[in-house]
Design a protein around this motif. Structure first.
Motif, short mmCIF file in Angstrom:
data_model
loop_
_atom_site.label_atom_id
_atom_site.label_comp_id
_atom_site.label_asym_id
_atom_site.label_seq_id
_atom_site.Cartn_x
_atom_site.Cartn_y
_atom_site.Cartn_z
N ASP A 1 86.07 61.53 -36.65
CA ASP A 1 86.32 62.43 -34.67
C ASP A 1 86.25 64.36 -35.03
OD1 ASP A 1 86.03 60.05 -34.08
OD2 ASP A 1 88.42 59.92 -33.58
N GLN B 1 88.26 57.43 -39.30
CA GLN B 1 87.64 57.24 -38.17
C GLN B 1 87.85 58.74 -37.24
OE1 GLN B 1 85.42 55.77 -36.19
NE2 GLN B 1 85.45 57.35 -35.12
N THR C 1 80.59 55.53 -40.55
CA THR C 1 80.70 54.84 -38.58
C THR C 1 80.46 53.30 -39.22
OG1 THR C 1 79.54 56.68 -37.98
CG2 THR C 1 79.26 54.77 -37.22
N GLU D 1 90.93 52.46 -42.98
CA GLU D 1 89.07 52.74 -41.97
C GLU D 1 89.78 53.57 -40.43
OE1 GLU D 1 88.67 48.80 -43.95
OE2 GLU D 1 90.69 50.34 -43.19
N VAL E 1 83.83 51.95 -40.98
CA VAL E 1 84.60 51.43 -40.15
C VAL E 1 84.97 50.66 -38.81
CG1 VAL E 1 85.78 52.50 -37.96
CG2 VAL E 1 85.60 54.57 -39.87
#
Length: 971
Positions: free
Chosen positions: A455, A450, A372, A446, A375
Motif C-alpha cells: 500500500d 500489505q 501480493t 502478512e 498476503v
C-alpha cells in the motif's frame, strides 16, 4: 554504597529513571545533566569489560565529509594531551579490548572498553578531552582530511589526506553506492541525502574554517550523549565526567537538528554507474535495488518484525520470491535487508546482483506479484517459524559477544537520540514473544507487508550499471581541478605550497617528545598479570572440547581432512563447502533444507584452515570445517541434519548448483574489485610455505580465476565441474582423519561425543584415500593485479624465521611497534593510506606487511624495504618500550567471546601450541629489553633479499609503477 533514587542529583546529573532489565541481567539508569541537558545512560552489571562512549549528533549539510574528518582529527591531540596523534599513542600500549571512533549518518561516537579499572578512567578522561577540547591544528586537517600536496618543484600536484583516500576506497564499492542513492532517493533534501563520510569529489571543497566551525557547533555536551557499561562504580563515572569536563560549561549549548527532508509520494528512478574493469563483457554486471521507507526508529515492534520479514522475503533460500527471481534469470543473486537504525526513518531494501538494466521493470512486477500472493495465500508457516527461530538465535548469541557493552549501547543509542525509550530498546523477550505469537497465529507479517509495502506507492529504484570509463573520468576531472588550481598560483605561491608540503612531512616525521608523552595516561609492566588464566581444551576420541559458558548455545565443527586432495581439486574446495552446506540431501531439497537449518540451528557454514605443527616432522594438516551452531534444546536435531548431509549429500540439482556458482562469482568479483587485499596476501604467502601454497589454491587468485572461467563458460565446463564435486565428496566424506571440535556446556559436549560414532559411520565416501603429492604452479615473485578500484593494497612478505625456536615473545613487542608506530607513521600518516598491518604466523615464521586503501605503490614498498635498517637503529626510551610491551601483552591476551575462544584454542591445539608455551611467551613479552628488538634486524633482510610482493587495486597507479613487478594481471 550510593543510593540512587529517582530525582536525586549526583555530580550534576539528575536520575530520571532506573530499572532492572532482566533480559540483559543489568540495572539501567538514565540521568540528565541539570544544566547542560546531556543524557547519560548507565548499564551496570558484573561484566569486567567496562565500556564508555561519548557521542555527538553531527548533522552533515553537504558531502564534504566534515564529520568524518573531525572524527579523525580530534584524536590527534587536545589541550590536556597535546601529543601528536593521541589515539595512535594510546593504541600502541594498553590493555583495551576495544578502541575506536565511528561516523554515522547523523552521529559520531567515541567508544572504548577495557578490563583494567585504572585504564578505564584514564582513557575516559582522554576521550572527553580530545572531543571537547581538541587542538585541531591546520596541519591535522591537512593530514587527516585533505590538502594540496607538492613535494618539490618538479613533483606533480596531488590531493592527499587519510579520509580522502579512505573514501576513494569506499566509493569503489558498488554496494555502498546503492545505499547512498537509495537514501538520497527516499529522503531528498534531508540529512541522509548527504554522504557523511565524504565524497572524494566534494572533500576538497571543505575549508579549514568550516571544519573548525563544525566542531564548535556540534561538539558541545548539550549536543552529546554519555554511556557507561560494566562493573565500574557509577558514582565515580559521573564524578569523572562532571568534575573534569562538564563543570567547565556555564551555559547549555544548542542541539543540532536532523533535517528530515521532503517525503516522496511515488516512485523515484535513479540511474548511476560504478567503476568496472575495461575490456570485458558488461552483461550480467548491473546491480538493481529498490528501497521503501517503512516507519521510524520509534516503532520498535514494527522494526523487529520487519527484520524477520526481510529474511523471509529476500534472504532465505526457501523464499518463494527469491526462488522465482533467480529461476527467472533476472540476476545471479537476490537479497535484502531492513535498515532499522541507519537513520531516523527505517528502510526496507532489496537488491539484485549480477543483473541487467532491462530487467528492472520485470523485477518490479514480479516483486509486487510475489508480495501480493504472499498476503493473499499467507506466508508458509514453516518459513515463518524458521526465520523467527533464526532471528531469536542471533539475539541470544549477541548476549555472548565479547563486546556486549558496545552492542547494548548500540541498541540504546538510537532510542535515546530520537526521544524513544532506551529501556525498551534493551528488552527483547516479551516483545519477541508477542511478535512470534502474532506472526504464527494472527497473520501479523502478512498485514505488515500489505500496509507498509504493497500500500506504499513511494519507493526508490536504483539501476547501477558497470561503467568501464568511470574511473578514468574521475581521474581526469581530478587532474583538471588540480591543473586549474596550479595555474592560478604564482611562482611564489607554488614555492610556498611546496614549502608547506615539506613542513607537513617534517611534522609527520617528528616524534612526540618525552614531555608530551608523559602527559598521556599509561599502565606499567607491574600492571600485567604474569600468569593470567588460560583456557585449556580437552581431547578425547578425536574430539577437541572447550567447556565454556555459551548461554546455552553449542558450537560444533567437523574437520574433513584435505591432505588427500591434489592441486587440481583444491581451487574447487571452497565452492564445494558452500554447496555442501546449502544444496540439501536426498531427503530434503535445498528449500526444505534451508528451512530446517533455520528452524534447528543458528547457522550451518564452512571454512578452510591449514595447520602447520611446531614439530617440523609432522605433516601439514589442511581441514575443511563444516560448522554448525544450535541452542541446547535443538542440538540433537541439528546434529541429525549434519549427519544426513554426511550420509546423503545430493549433488543432483544441476540448476541450483549453477545458480550457486554464478552467485558466488558475482560476490567474489565484487570483493576483488573493492577489497581484494586477501588475494594479494595469499599470493605472497604462497611462496613462503606449503601451507601458504595450499591456501592460495583454495582462497587466492588461482581459485578466483578458475571460478571466473567457470562462471563465464558454465555450460562448457559443467560436466567436468560436477565430476570434481563428486570427487571431493568421495575423498572428503570419509571417517579417517575426521576432526571434531565443540564449544559449550559439559552436557552438550557429552551429547556431541555420544553422537560421534554415528557421524563417522555416515561418512561413506568410497574413493581410495591417499596422501596427495602436491605440485604447485610457479608464480611470479613480484606480481600485481589491476582492478577498477581507486586505491591499492600493497603486500610484501618473506620467511623471517627458519625454525620455530627463533621466535619468542619479544618479537610480539616488535610486531606491535611495526603496526602501531613504524607503518602507522610511514604508510598511513606520511603516505596517506587508511592503514597498514602485519600478518604473521609464528609456527612457519612467515611475515607480511599489508597496506590498506593506499594511494601509493612505490613509496609504500620503500617503507617495506627499509624495515631492517629501521629495526637495527631502533632506540626506545624505557617509557616507550613499556608502552609497546603492554600493547603486545594485550594483543596476546585479548578478550574473546566463548565461541571465538573455543576456535582459538582448537587452532592452537592443532598447531601443537600448549598453554605452557603461551605462558612463557607472555613472560617473554613482559621481560623484553630494547636490545631484544634490535636482534631481529637481520631477519628482516629476508624481506628484501628473499622477499615477495603483490599489489592489487587501481590499474592506473599500478601501471605508473609497473617496473616494481614481474607481471601485471588484469582481474
Amino acid at each position: 554504597m550510593t543510593e540512587f533514587t529517582i530525582g536525586s542529583v549526583h555530580h550534576g546529573f539528575i536520575l530520571r529513571r532506573k530499572e532492572h532489565v532482566a533480559d540483559i541481567s543489568s540495572d539501567v539508569y538514565l540521568f540528565e545533566h541539570e544544566l547542560l541537558g546531556t543524557p547519560a545512560l548507565a548499564i551496570k552489571n558484573s561484566d569486567p569489560n567496562k565500556t564508555f562512549c561519548i557521542a555527538f549528533q553531527t548533522v552533515p549539510e553537504d558531502s564534504t565529509g566534515v564529520a568524518h574528518i573531525l572524527e579523525h582529527a580530534v584524536l590527534m591531540g587536545s589541550k590536556k594531551y597535546p601529543a601528536h596523534d593521541v589515539f595512535g599513542e594510546i593504541h600502541k600500549g594498553g590493555l583495551m579490548t576495544f578502541l575506536n571512533a565511528m561516523t554515522g549518518s547523523d552521529t559520531t561516537l567515541y567508544p572504548f572498553a577495557t578490563r583494567n579499572l585504572s585504564e578505564y578512567f584514564s582513557i575516559m578522561d582522554v576521550y572527553c578531552d580530545v572531543t571537547l577540547n581538541p587542538l585541531l591544528a591546520r596541519s591535522t586537517f591537512q593530514q587527516e582530511g585533505w590538502h594540496y600536496h607538492k613535494e618539490s618543484a618538479d613533483a606533480p600536484l596531488q590531493f592527499q589526506g587519510v579520509v580522502f583516500n579512505e573514501m576513494k576506497g569506499a566509493f569503489s564499492d558498488p554496494v555502498q553506492i546503492i545505499f547512498r542513492q537509495i537514501f538520497a532517493g527516499l529522503m531528498p533534501e534531508s540529512t541522509y541525502a548527504h554522504e557523511s563520510g565524504g565524497d572524494p569529489a566534494c572533500i576538497p571543497d571543505l575549508t579549514y574554517e568550516q571544519f573548525a566551525e563544525f566542531h564548535r557547533r556540534h561538539y558541545h555536551p548539550s549536543n552529546g550523549m554519555l554511556f557507561f557499561y560494566g562493573d565500574a562504580d557509577l558514582e565515580q563515572e559521573l564524578a569523572a565526567v562532571q568534575n573534569n569536563f562538564l563543570r567547565q560549561h556555564t551555559a547549555p549549548g544548542g542541539k543540532s537538528e536532523i533535517v528530515q527532508g521532503r517525503r516522496i509520494s511515488g516512485p523515484v528512478f535513479i540511474e548511476d554507474g560504478y567503476a568496472a574493469p575495461s575490456g570485458g563483457s558488461l552483461n550480467g554486471k548491473t546491480y538493481l535495488a529498490v528501497g521503501s521507507t517503512v516507519g521510524t526508529v520509534l516503532d520498535r515492534e514494527l522494526n523487529t518484525a520487519f527484520q524477520v520479514i526481510a529474511n523471509i522475503l529476500y534472504n532465505s533460500d526457501a523464499s518463494p520470491l527469491k526462488k522465482a527471481v533467480v529461476e527467472a534469470g533476472l540476476c545471479r543473486d537476490f537479497g535484502g535487508m531492513f535498515l532499522a537504525d541507519s537513520c531516523f526513518q527505517t528502510v526496507m531494501l532489496t537488491y539484485l546482483a549480477g543483473s541487467d538494466p532491462d530487467k528492472r521493470d520485470r523485477f518490479l512486477a514480479l516483486h509486487r506479484q510475489a508480495l501480493t500472493a504472499a498476503v493473499a495465500q499467507g506466508l508458509e508457516p514453516d518459513l515463518v517459524l524458521a526465520e523467527l527461530n533464526h532471528y531469536e538465535f542471533s539475539a541470544r548469541e549477541d548476549l555472548t559477544n565479547a563486546q556486549r557493552g558496545l552492542d547494548l549501547i548500540g541498541k540504546a543509542m538510537p532510542a535515546l537520540k530520537h526521544g524513544a525509550d532506551p529501556f525498551a530498546a534493551l528488552r527483547f523477550e516479551e516483545l519477541f514473544a508477542s511478535i512470534r505469537r502474532k506472526a504464527l497465529e494472527e497473520r501479523y507479517f502478512e498485514r505488515l507487508i500489505q500496509e507498509k509495502l504493497l500500500d506504499n506507492p513511494a519507493f526508490a529504484a536504483v539501476t547501477l550499471r558497470p561503467d568501464p570509463d568511470k574511473a578514468a573520468r574521475a581521474a581526469q576531472e581530478e587532474q583538471r581541478r588540480l591543473a586549474d588550481y596550479q595555474r592560478s598560483l604564482s611562482p611564489a605561491q607554488l614555492e610556498a605550497l611546496t614549502a608547506e608540503t615539506q613542513e607537513l612531512i617534517r611534522l609527520q616525521q617528528t616524534p612526540n617528545s618525552e614531555e608530551q608523552l608523559a602527559l598521556l595516561p599509561r599502565l606499567s609492566r607491574s600492571d600485567l598479570n604474569r600468569r593470567p588464566p588460560l583456557h585449556r581444551v580437552t581431547v578425547a576420541d578425536g574430539c577437541i572440547s572447550s567447556e565454556l559458558d555459551t548461554n546455552a548455545i553449542t558450537y560444533v565443527q567437523f574437520g574433513l581432512d584435505c591432505s588427500c586432495l591434489d592441486a587440481e581439486l583444491l581451487p574447487w574446495l571452497d565452492l564445494f563447502g558452500t554447496i555442501a552446506t546449502e544444496i540439501g540431501t536426498g531427503q530434503r531439497d535445498y528449500v526444505r533444507f534451508a528451512k530446517d537449518v533455520s528452524i534447528r540451528t543458528g547457522g550451518f557454514s564452512h571454512s578452510f584452515s591449514t595447520y602447520s605443527h611446531v614439530d617440523p616432522s609432522r605433516p601439514l594438516r589442511p581441514l575443511l570445517w563444516l560448522q554448525l551452531k544450535a541452542l541446547s534444546g535443538w542440538l540433537p536435531q541439528a546434529l541429525d541434519l549434519a549427519q544426513e548431509v554426511f550420509a546423503d549429500l545430493s549433488l543432483s540439482n544441476r540448476q541450483r548448483i549453477k545458480e550457486i556458482v554464478l552467485r558466488e562469482f558475482t560476490w567474489a568479483e565484487h570483493s576483488v574489485q573493492s577489497e581484494g587485499y586477501q588475494l594479494a596476501a595469499a599470493r605472497v604467502f604462497a611462496h613462503l610455505s606449503q601451507a601458504g601454497a595450499v591456501n592460495e589454491l583454495v582462497n587466492g587468485a588461482t581459485a578466483y580465476l578458475q571460478l571466473k572461467d567457470l562462471a563465464a563458460n558454465y555450460e562448457e565446463r559443467e560436466e567436468d565441474f560436477l565430476s570434481k564435486l563428486e570427487q571431493l565428496r568421495q575423498l572428503l566424506f570419509q571417517p579417517e582423519g575426521l576432526t571434531v571440535a565443540v564449544t559449550g556446556s559439559a552436557a552438550d559436549i557429552a551429547a556431541v561425543q555420544n553422537r560421534l560414532g554415528g557421524m563417522r559411520q555416515a561418512l561413506n565416501g568410497a574413493a581410495q584415500r591417499r596422501q596427495a603429492e602436491l605440485v604447485f604452479p610457479p608464480l611470479p615473485a613480484r606480481q600485481a593485479f589491476a582492478t577498477s578500484a581507486d586505491v591499492v593494497f600493497n603486500v610484501q612478505g618473506g620467511r623471517l624465521f627458519s625454525g620455530f625456536s627463533q621466535y619468542n615473545g619479544s618479537f610480539e613487542v616488535l610486531k606491535t611497534w611495526l603496526s602501531r608506530d613504524y607503518f602507522w607513521n610511514t604508510v598511513r600518516q606520511q603516505g596517506g593510506a587508511y592503514g597498514c598491518f602485519v600478518q604473521f604466523h609464528p609456527v612457519t615464521g612467515n611475515f607480511a606487511a599489508v597496506s590498506y586503501r593506499d594511494p601509493q605503490v612505490a613509496r609504500t614498498y620503500e617503507a617495506y624495504e627499509t624495515l631492517a635498517a629501521a629495526v637495527q637503529k631502533l632506540d626506545l626510551s624505557p617509557a616507550k618500550l613499556d608502552q609497546l610491551v603492554i600493547g603486545a601483552y594485550g594483543s596476546l591476551n585479548p578478550l574473546r567471546s566463548p565461541a571465538a575462544a573455543g576456535l582459538k584454542e582448537r587452532d592452537a591445539y592443532l598447531c601443537g601450541i600448549t598453554q605452557e608455551y603461551r605462558q612463557r611467551l607472555l613472560e617473554q613479552v613482559i621481560d623484553t629489553k630494547a636490545a631484544d628488538l634490535r636482534r631481529f634486524a637481520p631477519f628482516f633482510e629476508n624481506l628484501t633479499a628473499k622477499g615477495f610482493r603483490a599489489s592489487i587495486g587501481s590499474a592506473e597507479k599500478i601501471r605508473a609503477d609497473a617496473g616494481l613487478f614481474d607481471e601485471v594481471t588484469e582481474l
